[in-house]
Enzyme design. Structure first.
Site, mmCIF file in Angstrom:
data_model
loop_
_atom_site.group_PDB
_atom_site.id
_atom_site.type_symbol
_atom_site.label_atom_id
_atom_site.label_comp_id
_atom_site.label_asym_id
_atom_site.label_seq_id
_atom_site.Cartn_x
_atom_site.Cartn_y
_atom_site.Cartn_z
ATOM 1 N N GLN A 10 0.832 -1.195 0.000
ATOM 2 C CA GLN A 10 0.000 0.000 0.000
ATOM 3 C C GLN A 10 0.871 1.253 0.000
ATOM 4 O OE1 GLN A 10 -3.553 -1.149 1.861
ATOM 5 N NE2 GLN A 10 -4.085 0.899 2.534
ATOM 6 N N SER A 95 3.941 -6.355 2.913
ATOM 7 C CA SER A 95 2.583 -6.381 3.471
ATOM 8 C C SER A 95 1.637 -7.069 2.493
ATOM 9 C CB SER A 95 2.129 -4.969 3.841
ATOM 10 O OG SER A 95 0.933 -5.001 4.600
ATOM 11 N N LEU A 96 0.653 -6.353 1.908
ATOM 12 C CA LEU A 96 -0.254 -7.017 0.971
ATOM 13 C C LEU A 96 0.506 -7.612 -0.205
ATOM 14 C CD1 LEU A 96 -1.150 -5.616 -2.028
ATOM 15 C CD2 LEU A 96 -1.728 -3.765 -0.481
ATOM 16 N N ARG A 120 -9.245 -8.828 3.385
ATOM 17 C CA ARG A 120 -8.203 -8.293 4.261
ATOM 18 C C ARG A 120 -8.342 -6.782 4.422
ATOM 19 N NH1 ARG A 120 -2.732 -6.524 3.627
ATOM 20 N NH2 ARG A 120 -1.265 -7.358 5.186
ATOM 21 N N HIS A 204 -0.696 -3.354 10.983
ATOM 22 C CA HIS A 204 0.419 -4.085 11.592
ATOM 23 C C HIS A 204 0.636 -3.708 13.063
ATOM 24 C CE1 HIS A 204 1.376 -5.975 7.832
ATOM 25 N NE2 HIS A 204 1.333 -4.799 7.240
ATOM 26 N N GLN A 253 0.974 -11.954 10.162
ATOM 27 C CA GLN A 253 1.433 -10.760 9.466
ATOM 28 C C GLN A 253 0.519 -9.559 9.700
ATOM 29 O OE1 GLN A 253 0.138 -9.493 5.939
ATOM 30 N NE2 GLN A 253 2.000 -9.747 4.737
#
Length: 316
Positions: A10, A95-96, A120, A204, A253
């Site tokens: 992102q 991340s993603l 998500r 996170h 995660q």
């Protein structure tokens, strides 16, 4: 030249991303059509036409960035002869982007990945009321110093280290007041800057534990295969190939630190000499220059990038 293929997270989104690939290559159009059908809407239209406010909604951004990355990957396969099994030492994603990496390596289908990332994004957004949380980038302090700053700033609230991006670039996440305290403490401790980020949720950190629960349920019912090449996981900064372990790490995660600095350092130490950033933007390439200067960077997100990649040999 030993290569790893990495996938952005992102912050890399931009209106128009992936459109030139779709205009020029059938392989890209197939990916965008598959994502649109999986989600039951024309996400591609939002990606290409905006508005940016709609694209940056987390539930749209996450599958959109994956779609752009996988479109670029499929074009590399069809036009440049890429074979990840042969040409990649590792895959990784920020991340993603870890989901994009796993789709690229064959662990998930593209359709399943789109649905997982839509869930998500929605779950992360819904985990905390708007305004409850915040994130901030702390620039100029190392990871251990920022971890100490976050612990001091918490004062009974949540303030966690969210992203260890590169030397001197660490992100904290948690309750808005705690993150604001962290910014002030960081400046007192010598940070060059402490910048609040424009985000829709505190990613996170433990505030979004309900999103981890949602992902655990979703991942339990999705078909997963061993990746064709090892994934360097965000949570451990180490390679993994076992689907059950990958599933567990993807759940962790959501609330854990993205250990990107260590992940790139691991790949460099394992002999990787080039990181290929697949998809939109050059964020990860910029971080690579700060983490491992000896590792070359390449970007593939446009037809011109595909042509440049095709002209350069790849050896895993």
């Amino acid at each position: 030249m030993s290569s790893a293929f990495v996938f952005p997270g992102q912050g890399s989104q931009a209106v128009g991303m992936g459109k030139a690939l779709a205009d020029n290559f059938a392989a890209a159009r197939v990916v965008f059509q598959e994502v649109d059908e999986a989600l039951g809407e024309k996400l591609s239209a939002i990606m290409w036409d905006g508005p940016i406010e709609t694209l940056t909604l987390t539930a749209n951004t996450q599958p959109a960035l994956m779609a752009a990355s996988l479109a670029a990957l499929r074009v590399l396969e069809s036009e440049a002869g890429l074979d990840l099994t042969r040409d990649a030492a590792f895959v990784a994603g920020h991340s993603l982007g870890e989901y994009s990496a796993l789709a690229a390596a064959g662990t998930f289908s593209i359709a399943d990945t789109a649905r997982l990332l839509r869930l998500r994004g929605t779950a992360m957004q819904a985990a905390t009321p708007v305004g409850t949380g915040a994130m901030a980038a702390i620039l100029g302090l190392d990871f251990d110093k920022v971890a100490a700053v976050a612990a001091e700033a918490a004062q009974g609230e949540v303030c966690d280290v969210a992203n260890d991006n590169a030397p001197g670039q660490v992100v904290v996440s948690g309750h808005a007041a705690a993150v604001a305290r962290a910014c002030e403490i960081a400046k007192r401790e010598g940070a060059a800057r402490a910048v609040l980020l424009t985000v829709s949720a505190p990613f996170h950190c433990s505030l979004i534990a309900s999103a981890a629960d949602a992902m655990a349920e979703a991942l339990a019912s999705v078909e997963m295969r061993a990746p064709k090449v090892p994934l360097v996981a965000n949570v451990t900064a180490a390679p993994v190939t076992d689907p059950a372990e990958i599933r567990s790490l993807l759940v962790k995660q959501v609330t854990s630190t993205v250990r990107w600095r260590e992940s790139v350092a691991f790949m460099a130490g394992a002999g990787v000499t080039r990181l290929v950033e697949v998809g939109t933007g050059k964020v990860l390439s910029g971080l690579t220059k700060r983490i491992a200067r000896e590792v070359a960077s390449a970007n593939v997100g446009t037809p011109e990038d595909v042509a440049a990649f095709a002209a350069a040999p790849v050896v895993a």
